[in-house]
Design an enzyme around this catalytic site. Structure first.
Site, short mmCIF file in Angstrom:
data_model
loop_
_atom_site.label_atom_id
_atom_site.label_comp_id
_atom_site.label_asym_id
_atom_site.label_seq_id
_atom_site.Cartn_x
_atom_site.Cartn_y
_atom_site.Cartn_z
N LYS A 72 -0.78 9.76 -1.33
CA LYS A 72 -2.04 9.54 -1.53
C LYS A 72 -2.58 8.23 -0.48
O LYS A 72 -3.50 8.44 0.15
CB LYS A 72 -2.43 9.02 -2.90
CG LYS A 72 -3.84 9.16 -3.30
CD LYS A 72 -4.22 9.30 -4.76
CE LYS A 72 -3.71 8.12 -5.55
NZ LYS A 72 -2.34 8.04 -6.03
N THR A 74 -1.19 6.76 2.11
CA THR A 74 -0.98 7.44 3.33
C THR A 74 -2.15 8.13 4.02
O THR A 74 -2.62 8.10 4.89
CB THR A 74 0.30 8.04 3.55
OG1 THR A 74 1.50 7.43 3.19
CG2 THR A 74 0.69 8.37 5.12
N ARG A 95 -5.63 -0.70 -3.17
CA ARG A 95 -4.98 -1.68 -4.20
C ARG A 95 -3.80 -2.55 -3.37
O ARG A 95 -3.41 -2.22 -2.43
CB ARG A 95 -4.41 -1.20 -5.43
CG ARG A 95 -5.45 -0.57 -6.13
CD ARG A 95 -4.90 0.33 -7.42
NE ARG A 95 -4.02 1.50 -6.94
CZ ARG A 95 -3.04 2.01 -7.76
NH1 ARG A 95 -2.82 1.68 -8.92
NH2 ARG A 95 -2.31 2.96 -7.33
N LYS A 106 9.97 2.33 -6.58
CA LYS A 106 8.93 3.01 -5.76
C LYS A 106 8.81 2.35 -4.46
O LYS A 106 8.25 3.32 -3.35
CB LYS A 106 7.56 2.61 -6.67
CG LYS A 106 6.46 3.16 -6.12
CD LYS A 106 5.23 3.08 -6.80
CE LYS A 106 3.96 3.68 -6.53
NZ LYS A 106 3.50 2.69 -5.08
N ALA A 274 -2.54 1.98 -13.36
CA ALA A 274 -3.41 3.09 -13.39
C ALA A 274 -3.35 3.72 -14.91
O ALA A 274 -3.83 4.75 -15.18
CB ALA A 274 -3.19 4.18 -12.61
N PHE A 302 -2.45 7.43 -9.50
CA PHE A 302 -1.79 8.59 -9.99
C PHE A 302 -2.55 9.73 -9.65
O PHE A 302 -3.27 9.76 -8.71
CB PHE A 302 -1.71 8.27 -11.59
CG PHE A 302 -0.58 7.22 -11.97
CD1 PHE A 302 0.53 7.06 -11.15
CD2 PHE A 302 -0.87 6.48 -12.99
CE1 PHE A 302 1.29 6.16 -11.41
CE2 PHE A 302 0.07 5.51 -13.52
CZ PHE A 302 1.10 5.12 -12.63
N PHE A 382 4.75 18.12 5.28
CA PHE A 382 6.13 17.96 5.68
C PHE A 382 6.91 19.07 6.78
O PHE A 382 6.27 20.06 6.77
CB PHE A 382 6.84 17.79 4.34
CG PHE A 382 6.77 16.36 3.56
CD1 PHE A 382 7.72 15.85 3.29
CD2 PHE A 382 5.51 16.38 3.05
CE1 PHE A 382 7.78 14.67 2.31
CE2 PHE A 382 5.47 15.22 2.09
CZ PHE A 382 6.50 14.30 1.81
N TRP A 410 1.16 10.96 8.95
CA TRP A 410 2.17 10.48 8.92
C TRP A 410 2.91 10.31 10.32
O TRP A 410 3.57 9.46 10.61
CB TRP A 410 3.29 10.99 7.75
CG TRP A 410 4.26 10.29 7.57
CD1 TRP A 410 4.59 9.24 6.79
CD2 TRP A 410 5.62 10.15 8.14
NE1 TRP A 410 5.85 8.42 6.56
CE2 TRP A 410 6.50 9.40 7.88
CE3 TRP A 410 6.10 11.03 9.28
CZ2 TRP A 410 7.92 9.13 8.26
CZ3 TRP A 410 7.41 11.00 9.88
CH2 TRP A 410 8.56 9.80 9.27
#
Length: 557
Positions: A72, A74, A95, A106, A274, A302, A382, A410
């Site tokens: 998200k 990215t 954030r 994470k 969140a 999230f 991906f 990406w």
């Protein structure tokens, strides 16, 4: 072998922060520099923007998170770069990362690949010291409480009902539940206490919802820190704490300005949980960006059931923001997991699993659109994704009246989000946005909880024992009934069972506790077990983070 995020970030040629500010017409003397590539925008400058019209606000949200990842942040960075690529003056609002997850499991939260915000190491570590300031302000209030009790307890604290815990910005399960003031009379009166992580602090939520220092100080004074023996609330202002707390936060509250890898402006400011809070960057940063840019891309934590709902029902409601469009991020890998595929099998084509997993995407998309916000789906691609799998997603989304766009930011940066940017602009310019929160302020608290659970989560009922219902009734009757609800539940499912993937329906949602965040101005409904102080995994990321022979950071991701 592909380059790591930190290798890509380190190879970037960064522009001086004054040049980034100039792209938004921020004068150099309005940027308080923290080195050459980071800065805070001064409040004097921000106050002068009040009469300017707002740009367009775009929310990036996602399907229900899985271990496969959705990307998200990215995508938010990639979309911001994509909008600039097609000639729009755009800024990103994100954030700030927490140190705990960086050294835990994470990792960082500065995007990835060629869609990152930089300087990546600084942003993921101490940055401009905002989290430290929030942690110190929180713990000052905790110290004032125990000091007040030690010197006679004039306010009549019931030491069993002190509700203000302590915080630190690190994952440390050993501090979840502790006993303070041991060691005899000079150290005070022993009582049970505990630590939460800084992002779970109510001060973090207040920090991100306040509109200026005056509003911040007023909200700090409303914090309920404990109760007397006859259960009357004691507020932070009763301890004369807000003034000194605001002093600690006076620099932190100015929004941080950095840049993407492509040299576009990014505001990174605040970072509430969140779950226990609303999971969005600061109102001040968002409002500032809206005055300076034509398009502002922001995100919420999230999946859309938690992040987007709270963005709409708490942040937008309280700040008077009007979102113009939304992007729902999904990956083929995550959709397969929602379709029942094990993580080790995600690399194999499985069209049926994708189709089954799209039930999760479909519900999130319907939910976002139910707020009157038009939405597009971004498929974060991906290398293992197949054309057949992506076509399934396109067809499902098309049947729901939206479009799905394959994105490769990406690997390709803004080139990979050019089509997404065009779709977002088309949505915004269509003028179909008719934003409205899910419920009205005057709806009773219990009805607000039921509305969220049944309309968005697919629950058939909401349950709570007598003590919880009595607490809700008490809050309703003592003047807090107009506040929005902040639902705290697992992020891994629409239900309260993290193992229920896809789009479970007709489940029962149980509210086991209700907490008042009077300063942040919302009521937290806790459903299931919510962790406010995470622990480190068996093999924490910290084990691989080190300095190389040239003093450069390695292993941060």
């Amino acid at each position: 072998m592909p380059k790591s995020d930190i290798e890509i970030a380190r190879e970037a040629t960064l522009q001086p922060i004054a040049e980034i500010g100039a792209k938004l017409d921020i004068p150099q003397d309005a940027i308080l520099q923290y080195g050459p590539y980071k800065g805070k925008v001064s409040f004097d400058f921000i106050k002068g923007l009040a009469d300017r019209p707002n740009g367009k606000l775009v929310l990036v949200t996602a399907i229900t998170p899985t271990p496969a990842g959705e990307g998200k942040t990215t995508t938010s960075v990639g979309l911001g770069d994509g909008l600039n690529r097609i000639g729009k003056r755009a800024a990103v609002c994100l954030r700030e990362p927490s140190l705990g997850p960086c050294f835990g499991m994470k990792g960082g939260a500065a995007g990835g690949g060629y869609a990152q915000v930089v300087p990546m190491e600084d942003i993921n570590l101490h940055f401009t010291g905002d989290f430290h300031a929030i942690g110190i302000a929180h713990n000052l209030l905790a110290a004032l409480i125990d000091n007040h009790i030690y010197w006679g307890n004039e306010l009549g604290f019931d030491s069993r009902r002190v509700s203000w815990r302590r915080v630190m910005d690190m994952n440390d399960r050993a501090l979840r539940s502790i006993v303070t003031s041991l060691g005899g009379t000079p150290n005070g009166f022993p009582r049970e206490d505990g630590f939460d992580i800084v992002v779970a602090s109510e001060i973090m939520a207040i920090f991100c919802l306040a509109t200026d220092l005056e509003d911040l100080t007023e909200r700090l004074g409303k914090i309920v820190v404990g109760y007397t023996r006859d259960r009357k609330p004691i507020l932070a202002r009763d301890l004369k704490a807000p003034g000194s707390m605001a002093v600690l936060l006076k620099d932190a509250i100015s929004p941080n300005l950095v840049q993407t890898l492509e040299g576009n402006p990014a505001f990174i400011h605040g970072g509430p949980f969140a779950n226990i809070a609303h999971g969005c960057n600061s109102v001040i940063a968002t409002q500032t960006a809206l005055k300076l840019a034509d398009y502002v891309v922001t995100e919420a934590g999230f999946g859309a059931d938690l992040g987007a709902e709270k963005f709409f029902d708490i942040k937008c409601r309280k700040a008077g923001l009007k979102p113009n469009a939304a992007v729902v991020v999904a990956t083929i890998r995550a959709l397969k997991m929602h379709g029942g595929v094990a993580k080790e099998d995600l690399g194999k084509e499985n069209v049926e699993a994708v189709k089954k997993g799209c039930s999760n995407l479909a519900r999130h998309l319907r939910n976002v659109k139910s707020f009157g916000v038009p939405a597009v789906v971004a498929i974060n691609r991906f290398i293992t994704d197949t054309d057949a799998e992506m076509e399934v997603v396109r067809q499902v989304v098309k049947e729901l009246g939206s479009e799905a766009v394959v994105c490769s930011h990406w690997a390709e940066g803004s080139k990979g989000t050019e089509e997404l940017a065009q779709k977002v602009v088309a949505l915004v310019e269509s003028g179909t946005d008719q934003f409205a929160p899910l419920y009205d302020d005057d709806m009773p608290l219990w009805d607000k909880i039921e509305t969220i659970a049944t309309n968005l989560y697919g629950a058939s009922e909401v349950q709570a024992d007598k003590s919880v219902r009595n607490r809700i009734r008490e809050l309703q009757e003592t003047g807090y009934g107009h506040l929005p609800i902040c639902m705290a539940k697992t992020q891994y499912s629409f239900s309260t069972d993290p193992n229920l993937k896809g789009a479970p329906a007709h489940h029962s949602l149980t509210v086991r506790e209700v907490r008042l965040s009077a300063g942040a101005e919302f009521v937290v409904a806790i459903c299931g077990d919510i962790m406010t102080m995470p622990g480190l995994p068996r093999v924490p990321a910290a084990n691989s983070i080190h300095l190389d022979s040239e003093g450069r950071i390695e292993g941060l991701f």
